[in-house]
Design a protein around this motif. Sequence first.
Motif, PDB file in Angstrom:
ATOM      1  N   ARG A  85      -7.893  -0.280   4.393  1.00 46.45           N
ATOM      2  CA  ARG A  85      -8.808  -1.527   3.615  1.00 46.45           C
ATOM      3  C   ARG A  85      -8.263  -1.922   2.533  1.00 46.45           C
ATOM      4  NH1 ARG A  85     -15.149  -0.343   2.330  1.00 46.45           N
ATOM      5  NH2 ARG A  85     -15.596  -2.139   1.292  1.00 46.45           N
ATOM      6  N   LYS A  86      -8.351  -3.302   2.423  1.00 39.31           N
ATOM      7  CA  LYS A  86      -8.104  -3.716   1.047  1.00 39.31           C
ATOM      8  C   LYS A  86      -9.317  -3.539   0.074  1.00 39.31           C
ATOM      9  CE  LYS A  86      -6.333  -7.951  -1.135  1.00 39.31           C
ATOM     10  NZ  LYS A  86      -5.840  -9.446  -1.324  1.00 39.31           N
ATOM     11  N   TYR A  87      -8.991  -2.626  -1.148  1.00 37.07           N
ATOM     12  CA  TYR A  87     -10.197  -2.441  -1.991  1.00 37.07           C
ATOM     13  C   TYR A  87     -10.466  -3.590  -2.925  1.00 37.07           C
ATOM     14  CZ  TYR A  87     -10.999   1.770   0.766  1.00 37.07           C
ATOM     15  OH  TYR A  87     -11.389   2.693   1.727  1.00 37.07           O
ATOM     16  N   SER A  88      -9.356  -4.144  -3.341  1.00 33.21           N
ATOM     17  CA  SER A  88      -9.291  -5.234  -4.392  1.00 33.21           C
ATOM     18  C   SER A  88      -7.976  -5.727  -4.273  1.00 33.21           C
ATOM     19  CB  SER A  88      -9.700  -4.392  -5.673  1.00 33.21           C
ATOM     20  OG  SER A  88      -8.485  -3.703  -6.233  1.00 33.21           O
ATOM     21  N   ASP A  89      -7.897  -6.919  -5.023  1.00 30.09           N
ATOM     22  CA  ASP A  89      -6.310  -7.654  -5.045  1.00 30.09           C
ATOM     23  C   ASP A  89      -5.617  -6.559  -5.985  1.00 30.09           C
ATOM     24  OD1 ASP A  89      -7.273  -9.689  -3.812  1.00 30.09           O
ATOM     25  OD2 ASP A  89      -7.798 -10.967  -5.533  1.00 30.09           O
ATOM     26  N   ARG A  90      -6.047  -5.919  -6.907  1.00 30.76           N
ATOM     27  CA  ARG A  90      -5.301  -5.009  -7.707  1.00 30.76           C
ATOM     28  C   ARG A  90      -4.767  -3.796  -7.005  1.00 30.76           C
ATOM     29  NH1 ARG A  90      -4.196  -5.389 -13.108  1.00 30.76           N
ATOM     30  NH2 ARG A  90      -3.256  -3.520 -13.957  1.00 30.76           N
ATOM     31  N   LEU A  91      -5.680  -3.060  -6.299  1.00 28.27           N
ATOM     32  CA  LEU A  91      -5.476  -1.884  -5.743  1.00 28.27           C
ATOM     33  C   LEU A  91      -4.590  -2.194  -4.201  1.00 28.27           C
ATOM     34  CD1 LEU A  91      -8.422   0.313  -6.263  1.00 28.27           C
ATOM     35  CD2 LEU A  91      -6.329   0.352  -7.645  1.00 28.27           C
ATOM     36  N   GLY A  92      -4.734  -3.190  -3.466  1.00 27.24           N
ATOM     37  CA  GLY A  92      -4.199  -3.723  -2.355  1.00 27.24           C
ATOM     38  C   GLY A  92      -5.027  -2.689  -1.131  1.00 27.24           C
ATOM     39  N   VAL A  93      -4.100  -2.478  -0.129  1.00 26.01           N
ATOM     40  CA  VAL A  93      -4.630  -1.752   1.106  1.00 26.01           C
ATOM     41  C   VAL A  93      -4.464  -0.315   0.965  1.00 26.01           C
ATOM     42  CG1 VAL A  93      -4.575  -1.418   3.546  1.00 26.01           C
ATOM     43  CG2 VAL A  93      -4.357  -3.741   2.458  1.00 26.01           C
ATOM     44  N   ILE A  94      -5.469   0.629   1.037  1.00 25.16           N
ATOM     45  CA  ILE A  94      -5.519   2.036   1.021  1.00 25.16           C
ATOM     46  C   ILE A  94      -5.920   2.625   2.155  1.00 25.16           C
ATOM     47  CG2 ILE A  94      -6.118   3.955  -0.433  1.00 25.16           C
ATOM     48  CD1 ILE A  94      -6.555   2.236  -2.921  1.00 25.16           C
ATOM     49  N   ASP A  95      -5.272   3.649   2.780  1.00 19.83           N
ATOM     50  CA  ASP A  95      -5.771   4.348   3.988  1.00 19.83           C
ATOM     51  C   ASP A  95      -6.385   5.743   3.685  1.00 19.83           C
ATOM     52  OD1 ASP A  95      -3.685   6.208   4.019  1.00 19.83           O
ATOM     53  OD2 ASP A  95      -2.346   4.960   5.021  1.00 19.83           O
ATOM     54  N   ALA A  96      -6.967   5.967   4.533  1.00 19.51           N
ATOM     55  CA  ALA A  96      -7.739   7.717   4.417  1.00 19.51           C
ATOM     56  C   ALA A  96      -6.765   8.547   4.285  1.00 19.51           C
ATOM     57  CB  ALA A  96      -8.366   7.855   5.821  1.00 19.51           C
ATOM     58  N   ASP A  97      -5.542   8.772   4.577  1.00 15.95           N
ATOM     59  CA  ASP A  97      -4.667   9.787   4.231  1.00 15.95           C
ATOM     60  C   ASP A  97      -4.251   9.923   2.671  1.00 15.95           C
ATOM     61  OD1 ASP A  97      -4.578  10.851   6.821  1.00 15.95           O
ATOM     62  OD2 ASP A  97      -2.770   9.684   7.307  1.00 15.95           O
ATOM     63  N   GLN A  98      -4.163   8.476   2.384  1.00 17.12           N
ATOM     64  CA  GLN A  98      -3.777   8.363   0.677  1.00 17.12           C
ATOM     65  C   GLN A  98      -5.090   9.090  -0.228  1.00 17.12           C
ATOM     66  OE1 GLN A  98      -2.829   4.304   1.181  1.00 17.12           O
ATOM     67  NE2 GLN A  98      -1.097   4.528   0.075  1.00 17.12           N
ATOM     68  N   PHE A  99      -6.383   8.781   0.147  1.00 21.58           N
ATOM     69  CA  PHE A  99      -7.565   9.136  -0.489  1.00 21.58           C
ATOM     70  C   PHE A  99      -7.502  10.663  -0.285  1.00 21.58           C
ATOM     71  CE2 PHE A  99      -9.647   4.731   0.138  1.00 21.58           C
ATOM     72  CZ  PHE A  99      -9.400   4.638  -1.374  1.00 21.58           C
ATOM     73  N   GLN A 100      -7.451  11.239   0.877  1.00 21.00           N
ATOM     74  CA  GLN A 100      -7.267  12.622   1.164  1.00 21.00           C
ATOM     75  C   GLN A 100      -6.115  13.556   0.294  1.00 21.00           C
ATOM     76  OE1 GLN A 100      -9.771  14.249   2.833  1.00 21.00           O
ATOM     77  NE2 GLN A 100      -8.727  15.859   1.618  1.00 21.00           N
ATOM     78  N   ALA A 101      -5.091  12.691   0.515  1.00 23.83           N
ATOM     79  CA  ALA A 101      -3.988  13.184  -0.619  1.00 23.83           C
ATOM     80  C   ALA A 101      -4.416  13.508  -2.109  1.00 23.83           C
ATOM     81  CB  ALA A 101      -2.818  12.386  -0.678  1.00 23.83           C
ATOM     82  N   VAL A 102      -5.321  12.369  -2.733  1.00 27.60           N
ATOM     83  CA  VAL A 102      -5.981  12.451  -3.968  1.00 27.60           C
ATOM     84  C   VAL A 102      -6.828  13.582  -4.127  1.00 27.60           C
ATOM     85  CG1 VAL A 102      -7.203  11.245  -5.666  1.00 27.60           C
ATOM     86  CG2 VAL A 102      -5.546   9.912  -4.368  1.00 27.60           C
ATOM     87  N   ALA A 103      -7.740  13.894  -3.048  1.00 25.24           N
ATOM     88  CA  ALA A 103      -8.763  14.757  -3.197  1.00 25.24           C
ATOM     89  C   ALA A 103      -8.041  16.200  -3.075  1.00 25.24           C
ATOM     90  CB  ALA A 103      -9.637  14.668  -1.898  1.00 25.24           C
ATOM     91  N   ASP A 104      -6.944  16.324  -2.287  1.00 22.89           N
ATOM     92  CA  ASP A 104      -6.341  17.468  -2.280  1.00 22.89           C
ATOM     93  C   ASP A 104      -5.547  17.843  -3.591  1.00 22.89           C
ATOM     94  OD1 ASP A 104      -6.909  17.833   0.571  1.00 22.89           O
ATOM     95  OD2 ASP A 104      -5.266  16.950   1.219  1.00 22.89           O
ATOM     96  N   GLU A 105      -5.092  16.866  -4.096  1.00 22.92           N
ATOM     97  CA  GLU A 105      -4.266  16.988  -5.505  1.00 22.92           C
ATOM     98  C   GLU A 105      -5.199  17.650  -6.413  1.00 22.92           C
ATOM     99  OE1 GLU A 105      -1.817  14.690  -9.043  1.00 22.92           O
ATOM    100  OE2 GLU A 105      -2.686  13.661  -7.027  1.00 22.92           O
ATOM    101  N   PHE A 106      -6.525  17.421  -6.407  1.00 17.29           N
ATOM    102  CA  PHE A 106      -7.501  17.786  -7.653  1.00 17.29           C
ATOM    103  C   PHE A 106      -8.711  18.874  -6.800  1.00 17.29           C
ATOM    104  CE2 PHE A 106      -6.133  13.868  -9.174  1.00 17.29           C
ATOM    105  CZ  PHE A 106      -5.380  14.204 -10.134  1.00 17.29           C
ATOM    106  N   GLY A 107      -8.438  19.133  -5.631  1.00 15.13           N
ATOM    107  CA  GLY A 107      -9.316  20.419  -5.028  1.00 15.13           C
ATOM    108  C   GLY A 107     -10.890  19.738  -5.132  1.00 15.13           C
ATOM    109  N   LEU A 108     -10.909  18.366  -4.432  1.00 14.36           N
ATOM    110  CA  LEU A 108     -12.299  17.519  -4.374  1.00 14.36           C
ATOM    111  C   LEU A 108     -12.861  17.955  -3.087  1.00 14.36           C
ATOM    112  CD1 LEU A 108     -11.362  14.553  -6.456  1.00 14.36           C
ATOM    113  CD2 LEU A 108     -12.129  16.646  -7.323  1.00 14.36           C
ATOM    114  N   GLY A 109     -12.494  18.628  -1.961  1.00 17.24           N
ATOM    115  CA  GLY A 109     -12.810  18.534  -0.841  1.00 17.24           C
ATOM    116  C   GLY A 109     -12.233  17.637   0.272  1.00 17.24           C
TER     117      GLY A 109
END
Length: 342
Positions: free
Chosen positions: A16-40
């Motif tokens: 999904r495109k979340y904003s013009d600045r952030l562009g398109v982000i997919d689920a695996d990218q968000f999960q990688a962020v969560a894994d990096e900081f131990g967020l579930g």
Amino acid sequence: MSMLNDPRPSVDLEPRKYSDRLGVIDADQFQAVADEFGLGRVTNAEPAPGGLFGQVVFLTTTDGQYAMRGNPHGYVQLTKERRVAQIIRERSSLPAPWPYHVSEKTELFGWTYAVMPRLPGRSGSELWNAADDEQRLALARAFGEALGRLHEARSPFFGPYDADLDDFIAMDNFSDWALYRLDVTRTKCRRINALTVEAELFIDSMIDQCAGAFAVPFEPVLVHHDFTLGNVNLAESGRGYAATGVFDLFESYFGDGEEDLIRFLGHVQTDEQRRVFADAYSAHRSLRPGASERLALYALADFLVAWEYGKRNRVWFEDVAFLDAVRPNIANARAIGSIHGR
């Protein structure tokens, strides 16, 4: 593979495109962020409402709710906000996002990012837009109280953030520094031919009349510098509201807390709302002699920031003259200073 160690999101999120600045982000990218900081495990992601730049996505995970800020205005934005959030947490009673985790990795998105707990409550902008006259008075009071709490964060010196030190540094002369910052914005306006001769003469006159008030001594506090409706969350409390947190901390510095009155004063619509806001703030921290002149000059300096941005991007002030637009802001600021300045 066990569910505990499964790196995949627990629900499918379409790219999904979340904003013009952030562009398109997919689920695996968000999960990688969560894994990096131990967020579930990520269960949902939504763009945060409001804001000029679209830098924030709200993440829901199996561990809680978080805010991810990405594609910063230079890496310094995130390190500075982290330091400011820490100072607010340690020196004031007003909540700020903490812990504020910053990732230096750029492989995932092409830019660095930060993740922090999502603050409870609702945006001040959302509440204000839905409020009636009585509720807006209660909100104005809550904003004044919140600003007073923020300014519990004191410092023995005034000055800006230094990225190399990841901390704030002292300046020598407050009047010189305040006028320098005004002149920087004025110069930006000149570069895009946004100031007429009449506007320039008016600015010179204001500086001549008011700059002497900068010499009145003060105790430096953490100045948010964008303390406005959209940057504070609130919740209902009794018959009124109470702030549940402040965010968007990039403009902060240590200086004169009176400057933080300006942004909110520029958004409210009635004298009674302004008075209630200023009364609530003054109950925490009194305005000093010369407040009327200082606030007038702070209002001018702050308006120049908006004027330059609006003119450069052709989004504001298309059909209004500079003097017609700035004078009401200055008058409102002067009025508050006259009532509350000792």
